[in-house]
Write an enzyme that holds these catalytic residues in place. Structure first.
Site, mmCIF file in Angstrom:
data_model
loop_
_atom_site.group_PDB
_atom_site.id
_atom_site.type_symbol
_atom_site.label_atom_id
_atom_site.label_comp_id
_atom_site.label_asym_id
_atom_site.label_seq_id
_atom_site.Cartn_x
_atom_site.Cartn_y
_atom_site.Cartn_z
ATOM 1 N N ASN A 1 -17.623 0.483 6.402
ATOM 2 C CA ASN A 1 -17.345 -0.953 6.482
ATOM 3 C C ASN A 1 -18.401 -1.717 7.267
ATOM 4 O O ASN A 1 -18.612 -2.914 7.040
ATOM 5 C CB ASN A 1 -15.945 -1.206 7.048
ATOM 6 C CG ASN A 1 -14.875 -0.992 5.986
ATOM 7 O OD1 ASN A 1 -15.173 -1.063 4.784
ATOM 8 N ND2 ASN A 1 -13.666 -0.717 6.392
ATOM 9 N N HIS B 1 -10.195 7.804 8.306
ATOM 10 C CA HIS B 1 -10.319 6.615 7.459
ATOM 11 C C HIS B 1 -10.590 7.011 6.016
ATOM 12 O O HIS B 1 -11.660 7.543 5.697
ATOM 13 C CB HIS B 1 -11.435 5.710 8.008
ATOM 14 C CG HIS B 1 -11.533 4.410 7.268
ATOM 15 N ND1 HIS B 1 -12.729 3.796 6.995
ATOM 16 C CD2 HIS B 1 -10.579 3.611 6.720
ATOM 17 C CE1 HIS B 1 -12.501 2.684 6.324
ATOM 18 N NE2 HIS B 1 -11.211 2.557 6.142
ATOM 19 N N GLU C 1 -13.811 9.266 6.779
ATOM 20 C CA GLU C 1 -14.533 9.143 8.045
ATOM 21 C C GLU C 1 -13.622 9.685 9.149
ATOM 22 O O GLU C 1 -12.473 9.251 9.271
ATOM 23 C CB GLU C 1 -14.884 7.681 8.323
ATOM 24 C CG GLU C 1 -15.908 7.134 7.336
ATOM 25 C CD GLU C 1 -16.172 5.638 7.503
ATOM 26 O OE1 GLU C 1 -17.335 5.237 7.397
ATOM 27 O OE2 GLU C 1 -15.203 4.868 7.716
ATOM 28 N N SER D 1 -9.235 0.145 9.213
ATOM 29 C CA SER D 1 -10.523 -0.172 8.588
ATOM 30 C C SER D 1 -11.510 -0.717 9.597
ATOM 31 O O SER D 1 -12.714 -0.605 9.419
ATOM 32 C CB SER D 1 -10.353 -1.260 7.534
ATOM 33 O OG SER D 1 -9.424 -0.898 6.593
HETATM 34 N N1 3HC Z 1 -5.438 6.126 -8.568
HETATM 35 C C1 3HC Z 1 -5.735 7.354 -9.024
HETATM 36 N N2 3HC Z 1 -6.778 7.624 -9.839
HETATM 37 C C2 3HC Z 1 -7.524 6.588 -10.252
HETATM 38 C C3 3HC Z 1 -7.271 5.253 -9.826
HETATM 39 C C4 3HC Z 1 -6.168 5.053 -8.957
HETATM 40 N N3 3HC Z 1 -5.849 3.829 -8.478
HETATM 41 N N4 3HC Z 1 -8.186 4.440 -10.390
HETATM 42 C C5 3HC Z 1 -8.981 5.224 -11.134
HETATM 43 N N5 3HC Z 1 -8.597 6.515 -11.043
HETATM 44 C C6 3HC Z 1 -9.267 7.674 -11.648
HETATM 45 C C7 3HC Z 1 -9.065 7.746 -13.114
HETATM 46 O O1 3HC Z 1 -7.896 8.510 -13.424
HETATM 47 C C8 3HC Z 1 -10.324 8.443 -13.587
HETATM 48 O O2 3HC Z 1 -10.241 9.853 -13.414
HETATM 49 P P1 3HC Z 1 -10.925 10.850 -14.489
HETATM 50 O O3 3HC Z 1 -12.213 10.243 -14.924
HETATM 51 O O4 3HC Z 1 -11.083 12.127 -13.716
HETATM 52 O O5 3HC Z 1 -9.936 10.967 -15.581
HETATM 53 C C9 3HC Z 1 -11.390 7.964 -12.629
HETATM 54 O O6 3HC Z 1 -10.680 7.511 -11.461
HETATM 55 C C10 3HC Z 1 -12.198 6.847 -13.218
HETATM 56 O O7 3HC Z 1 -11.304 5.805 -13.560
HETATM 57 P P2 3HC Z 1 -11.515 4.794 -14.781
HETATM 58 O O8 3HC Z 1 -12.300 5.457 -15.859
HETATM 59 O O9 3HC Z 1 -10.185 4.212 -15.138
HETATM 60 O O10 3HC Z 1 -12.299 3.567 -14.155
HETATM 61 P P3 3HC Z 1 -13.682 3.524 -13.432
HETATM 62 O O11 3HC Z 1 -14.670 4.485 -14.014
HETATM 63 O O12 3HC Z 1 -14.019 2.073 -13.398
HETATM 64 O O13 3HC Z 1 -13.372 4.008 -11.950
HETATM 65 C C11 3HC Z 1 -12.949 3.479 -9.679
HETATM 66 C C12 3HC Z 1 -12.468 3.341 -11.112
HETATM 67 C C13 3HC Z 1 -12.857 4.954 -9.245
HETATM 68 C C14 3HC Z 1 -11.999 2.657 -8.843
HETATM 69 C C15 3HC Z 1 -14.440 3.003 -9.578
HETATM 70 O O14 3HC Z 1 -14.567 1.754 -10.178
HETATM 71 C C16 3HC Z 1 -14.968 2.936 -8.171
HETATM 72 O O15 3HC Z 1 -15.365 3.940 -7.584
HETATM 73 N N6 3HC Z 1 -14.986 1.714 -7.583
HETATM 74 C C17 3HC Z 1 -15.438 1.471 -6.213
HETATM 75 C C18 3HC Z 1 -14.301 1.733 -5.286
HETATM 76 C C19 3HC Z 1 -14.703 1.524 -3.867
HETATM 77 O O16 3HC Z 1 -15.790 1.064 -3.528
HETATM 78 N N7 3HC Z 1 -13.759 1.877 -2.967
HETATM 79 C C20 3HC Z 1 -13.975 1.680 -1.550
HETATM 80 C C21 3HC Z 1 -13.365 0.371 -1.180
HETATM 81 S S1 3HC Z 1 -13.601 0.052 0.528
HETATM 82 C C22 3HC Z 1 -12.344 0.862 1.267
HETATM 83 O O17 3HC Z 1 -11.468 1.441 0.684
HETATM 84 C C23 3HC Z 1 -12.374 0.829 2.756
HETATM 85 C C24 3HC Z 1 -11.268 -0.032 3.297
HETATM 86 O O18 3HC Z 1 -11.290 0.105 4.717
HETATM 87 C C25 3HC Z 1 -11.434 -1.498 2.941
#
Ligand code: 3HC
Length: 293
Positions: free
Chosen positions: A190, A140, A152, A119
């Site tokens: 990030n 990434h 990325e 990250s």
């Molecule tokens: N695994 C697999 N699929 C998942 C999941 C998981 N852990 N969580 C959610 N999903 C899927 C669901 O099955 C659903 O799919 P569908 O609509 O096609 O049936 C879809 O994602 C939407 O899920 P939900 O309706 O349950 O919930 P949300 O609408 O709240 O979505 C989320 C969940 C996709 C996690 C959304 O809230 C989101 O995009 N959040 C932001 C995540 C983010 O910013 N990630 C980046 C973090 S930073 C990073 O990773 C970098 C690292 O270096 C720190």
């Protein structure tokens, strides 16, 4: 030459997601964890995620079994010797990553590309530690890996054009949208996201607004899928602290400095969702904001 045999080192939150999407794209995937307990935990994560995909009717039960059939698990680093690409998703610790890549450098053939899912560390610091710096690249992914479209693809000054293109094409074959980034700590996402999360914590420390109101503000005011505190708990406060420390060490800029409140939460084991408590308490049906002031 497309990448077919993939090794994934580390099967935590990110490694299990990477292994899953690679196997879903038809790749032959071998996952390496440090002991049997970690292998079983990693396998469980992948099975749970695939179970969710079946439930949501994204794949059939038969497809799930085929995907699982394409993933093998091992505790032996030697078992990654024949891979076209090894992606490491082990702990965010340069010494651990370099030890792994140095062992693989001895074992793998010349064709093997080494990729890191780091990250915030720089890919250059890993490339410099092996005898194949031209075949070291950053890949990434984002959490949750099966859902987030971005990868990325990071090149150092030593990464060959061929390595970069193969890694870029590989990300596309997984159904992801790759973007090219230079090797600077935090790459693109990030670099922008971490100061935002840290700022939210600093403003909470100053009492600007409550946790749920700040979350609500960014969801409803900007259309973000999650507010900053929900996101911190989702990423893991321990992970964010580690990333902030590495980025602050790199840039020496205040915006990357971890706020005291983040350090206190981590010291108390309040990592977020994975530990049951962070800015919110996750023990009930709905997250309940905690008094962290
Ligand atoms: N695994 C697999 N699929 C998942 C999941 C998981 N852990 N969580 C959610 N999903 C899927 C669901 O099955 C659903 O799919 P569908 O609509 O096609 O049936 C879809 O994602 C939407 O899920 P939900 O309706 O349950 O919930 P949300 O609408 O709240 O979505 C989320 C969940 C996709 C996690 C959304 O809230 C989101 O995009 N959040 C932001 C995540 C983010 O910013 N990630 C980046 C973090 S930073 C990073 O990773 C970098 C690292 O270096 C720190």
């Amino acid at each position: 030459m497309s990448i077919e045999k993939v090794g994934v080192a580390g099967c935590g939150l990110m490694g299990s997601g990477i292994a899953e999407v690679a196997a879903r794209a038809g790749k032959d995937v071998r996952v390496r964890e440090i002991d049997e307990a970690q292998v079983e935990a990693g396998r469980g994560r992948i099975e749970k995620s695939l179970g969710r995909a079946v439930k949501r009717e994204k794949i059939t039960a038969e497809e799930r079994d085929e995907v699982l059939g394409r993933i093998s698990f091992t505790t032996e680093v030697e078992a990654l010797a024949d891979r076209d690409l090894v992606i490491e998703a082990v702990v965010e610790d340069l010494a651990v990553k370099n030890e792994l890549f140095q062992a693989l450098d001895e074992l793998c053939g010349d064709q093997t590309i080494f990729a890191s899912n780091t990250s915030s560390l720089t890919i250059t610091d890993m490339a410099a530690a092996v005898n194949r710096p031209d075949r070291v690249v950053g890949l990434h992914f984002f959490n949750p890996v099966p859902v987030m479209k971005l990868v990325e693809v990071v090149r150092t000054i030593a990464t060959s054009e061929e390595t970069f293109e193969r890694a870029f094409d590989f990300a596309g074959e997984l159904g992801k949208e790759p973007v090219a980034a230079k090797d600077n700590s935090g790459f693109v996402v990030n670099l922008l996201l971490v100061p935002y999360m840290l700022d939210a914590i600093r403003h909470l420390e100053r009492g600007v607004a409550s946790i749920p109101d700040m979350d609500k503000a960014m969801v409803l005011g900007c259309g973000y899928p999650m507010g900053p505190f929900t996101l911190c708990d989702f990423v893991g406060n321990d992970t964010t602290l580690k990333i902030a420390e590495i980025m602050f060490d790199e840039y020496r800029e205040e915006r990357y400095a971890p706020p005291p409140l983040l350090k206190r939460l981590v010291a108390m084991g309040r990592y977020g969702r994975k530990s049951g408590k962070g800015f919110y308490d996750y023990s009930g049906d709905e997250p309940v904001p905690l008094d962290v002031g």
